[in-house]
Motif scaffolding. Structure first.
Motif, PDB file in Angstrom:
ATOM      1  N   GLY A  26      36.102  52.319  50.621  1.00  0.00           N
ATOM      2  CA  GLY A  26      35.916  53.263  49.509  1.00  0.00           C
ATOM      3  C   GLY A  26      37.224  53.727  48.896  1.00  0.00           C
ATOM      4  O   GLY A  26      37.287  54.778  48.274  1.00  0.00           O
ATOM      5  N   GLU A  27      38.286  52.914  49.037  1.00  0.00           N
ATOM      6  CA  GLU A  27      39.606  53.345  48.554  1.00  0.00           C
ATOM      7  C   GLU A  27      39.889  52.908  47.120  1.00  0.00           C
ATOM      8  O   GLU A  27      40.836  53.396  46.505  1.00  0.00           O
ATOM      9  N   ILE A  28      39.121  51.939  46.598  1.00  0.00           N
ATOM     10  CA  ILE A  28      39.438  51.411  45.267  1.00  0.00           C
ATOM     11  C   ILE A  28      38.202  51.410  44.362  1.00  0.00           C
ATOM     12  O   ILE A  28      37.072  51.346  44.837  1.00  0.00           O
ATOM     13  N   ILE A  29      38.447  51.503  43.060  1.00  0.00           N
ATOM     14  CA  ILE A  29      37.365  51.317  42.091  1.00  0.00           C
ATOM     15  C   ILE A  29      37.249  49.811  41.849  1.00  0.00           C
ATOM     16  O   ILE A  29      36.257  49.196  42.200  1.00  0.00           O
ATOM     17  N   ARG A  30      38.274  49.188  41.258  1.00  0.00           N
ATOM     18  CA  ARG A  30      38.307  47.736  41.164  1.00  0.00           C
ATOM     19  C   ARG A  30      39.663  47.253  41.639  1.00  0.00           C
ATOM     20  O   ARG A  30      40.697  47.768  41.192  1.00  0.00           O
ATOM     21  N   GLY A  31      39.658  46.302  42.546  1.00  0.00           N
ATOM     22  CA  GLY A  31      40.881  45.633  42.943  1.00  0.00           C
ATOM     23  C   GLY A  31      40.964  44.305  42.208  1.00  0.00           C
ATOM     24  O   GLY A  31      39.948  43.669  41.936  1.00  0.00           O
ATOM     25  N   LEU A  32      42.178  43.896  41.856  1.00  0.00           N
ATOM     26  CA  LEU A  32      42.362  42.617  41.152  1.00  0.00           C
ATOM     27  C   LEU A  32      43.323  41.736  41.929  1.00  0.00           C
ATOM     28  O   LEU A  32      44.335  42.218  42.439  1.00  0.00           O
ATOM     29  N   ILE A  33      43.009  40.447  42.001  1.00  0.00           N
ATOM     30  CA  ILE A  33      44.019  39.477  42.438  1.00  0.00           C
ATOM     31  C   ILE A  33      44.850  39.156  41.205  1.00  0.00           C
ATOM     32  O   ILE A  33      44.306  38.774  40.156  1.00  0.00           O
ATOM     33  N   ASP A  34      46.155  39.363  41.341  1.00  0.00           N
ATOM     34  CA  ASP A  34      47.085  39.114  40.237  1.00  0.00           C
ATOM     35  C   ASP A  34      47.858  37.850  40.612  1.00  0.00           C
ATOM     36  O   ASP A  34      48.657  37.864  41.559  1.00  0.00           O
ATOM     37  N   TYR A  35      47.606  36.754  39.883  1.00  0.00           N
ATOM     38  CA  TYR A  35      48.222  35.472  40.257  1.00  0.00           C
ATOM     39  C   TYR A  35      49.713  35.403  39.952  1.00  0.00           C
ATOM     40  O   TYR A  35      50.366  34.430  40.294  1.00  0.00           O
ATOM     41  N   SER A  36      50.254  36.460  39.303  1.00  0.00           N
ATOM     42  CA  SER A  36      51.710  36.456  39.085  1.00  0.00           C
ATOM     43  C   SER A  36      52.427  37.080  40.276  1.00  0.00           C
ATOM     44  O   SER A  36      53.656  37.106  40.342  1.00  0.00           O
ATOM     45  N   MET A  37      51.648  37.626  41.231  1.00  0.00           N
ATOM     46  CA  MET A  37      52.268  38.286  42.410  1.00  0.00           C
ATOM     47  C   MET A  37      52.528  37.276  43.512  1.00  0.00           C
ATOM     48  O   MET A  37      51.784  36.325  43.681  1.00  0.00           O
TER      49      MET A  37
END
Ligand code: NAD
Ligand code: ZN
Ligand code: ZN
Length: 366
Positions: free
Chosen positions: A355-366
């Motif tokens: 319950g820590e995030i609303i939306r998490g994203l995988i960022d392919y530039s990371m």
């Protein structure tokens, strides 16, 4: 070509990032370099075996955005360099559902379960969720499962609209058909539910009540259009009665992570005469029973709606949502709590369940 991707191999096993050989694009297919992938709860339903063990192994990820790198034969309306949103239900434009303006019911949507073998890795052939597989640096995707979008929109915003925003917003606006002055309850205000909150508020609801056991979600929902927020359906009962002058809610929408059967009777209990309960959440496919007071349901003239993709037509609605964002009417930047590298996907999903995030994203530039 080679690509790195996160696969679910066994029920409740971890996401495993492996190197795969990606097959070449055939006719009507494109090669897409992913920019962002959203950590939607539906991918977790697959990893946890809710869609049966037969769904595995699978490279998941159905929410995402990217840039076209190669256009296969016969593809119409795309060029190299185009920015695209993934669409987890394809739109063939020709089947009876598409012809009827119901692209979210496209006959080709069966692929959402079947996937499509396109990755060969250390453990053999692996299919792509929805025929897409946004948890891969590169994927080969059918033109029907991609929506071209303006290149001036941030690609992370495009990714959000590809599932979560469309499904949540559409569940309120298209499925529940919230009207000005209504009293609406959204049960579960995570990535999908908070966009149902935005949709209900935009449709003119007088009262938008967010229900979520997590305090951060309740506080966030109130910055996104919720007029009230409570921790449980039980707490929502007296509040709905008070706000609706004893009439009950016009629309109740279920967007919890896992729609267990025990939720239905209390959720339908919040619905007033002539009102509706909309189910957007997924659950274990083997779940066949829901509890419901049948006499109350019939004699109060209530409705029960199943919501797939919030009844959005991806090629019309994803660009529409992005324009609302451009006009400042839809808040999307705020939805992204945290970005992760592909290698940190397990940490992202741990944070989702905690319950820590609303939306998490995988960022392919990371
Ligand atoms: N129908 C569709 O087309 C479609 C599309 C996308 C996602 N989904 C489904 O929607 C659901 C939500 O997905 P998400 O990505 O927003 O997940 P999420 O984990 O981000 O959000 C779920 C929220 O529900 C809350 N919650 C859990 N139990 C609750 C309860 N008993 N009462 C109130 N709140 C409760 C959690 O605290 C969380 O905030 C999932 O089941 C997902 O598979 C359906
Ligand atoms: Zn999703
Ligand atoms: Zn179709």
């Amino acid at each position: 070509m080679k690509t790195r991707a996160a696969a679910a191999y066994e029920v409740n096993g971890p996401w495993v990032v492996d190197e795969f050989e990606l097959r070449d694009p055939g006719p009507n297919e494109l090669l897409v370099k992913m920019s962002f992938a959203g950590l939607c709860h539906s991918d977790e339903h697959i990893r946890m075996g809710d869609f049966t063990e037969a769904a595995l192994p699978m490279v998941c990820g159905h929410e995402g955005s990217g840039i076209v790198e190669y256009v296969g034969d016969n593809v119409r309306g795309f060029a190299v360099g185009d920015h695209v949103a993934a669409s987890f239900i394809p739109s063939c434009g020709r089947c009876p559902s598409c012809a009827n303006g119901e692209q979210y019911l496209c006959d080709n949507g069966a692929e959402i379960m079947a996937g499509d073998t396109k990755f060969i890795g250390p453990r053999g052939e692996v299919r792509a969720m929805s025929g897409i597989g946004t948890f891969s640096e590169y994927s080969v995707v059918h033109e029907n499962s991609l929506v071209p979008v303006g290149d001036w929109y941030p690609l992370e915003t495009v990714s959000l609209c590809s599932c979560g925003v469309a499904t949540g917003w559409g569940s309120a606006v298209n499925v529940a058909q919230v009207k000005a002055g209504d009293t609406v309850v959204i049960i579960g205000t995570g990535g999908i539910g908070v966009n149902a909150v935005q949709g209900a508020a935009m449709a003119g609801a007088a009262n938008v009540i967010a229900v979520d056991p997590v305090e951060m979600k309740r506080e966030f929902a109130q910055t996104m259009g919720a007029t009230h927020a409570v921790a449980s359906i039980e707490e929502a009962g007296p509040l709905v009665q008070e706000l609706s002058w004893g009439r009950g809610a016009n629309e109740v929408i279920i967007t919890v992570g896992d729609a267990t059967s025990d939720l239905f009777a209390p959720a339908m209990g919040l619905v007033g005469k002539g009102g509706s309960l909309t189910l957007t959440s997924l659950s274990d496919m083997a779940q066949n029973d829901i509890s419901l007071n049948t006499v109350d349901f019939a004699m109060s003239g209530k409705h029960l709606h199943g919501s797939i993709y919030g009844y959005c037509n991806p090629r019309a609605d994803i660009p529409k949502l992005l324009r609302l964002y451009d006009q400042g009417k839809l808040k999307l930047d705020e939805l992204v709590t945290q970005k992760y590298s592909l290698d940190d996907i397990n940490e992202g999903y741990r944070a989702l369940h905690a319950g820590e995030i609303i939306r998490g994203l995988i960022d392919y530039s990371m």
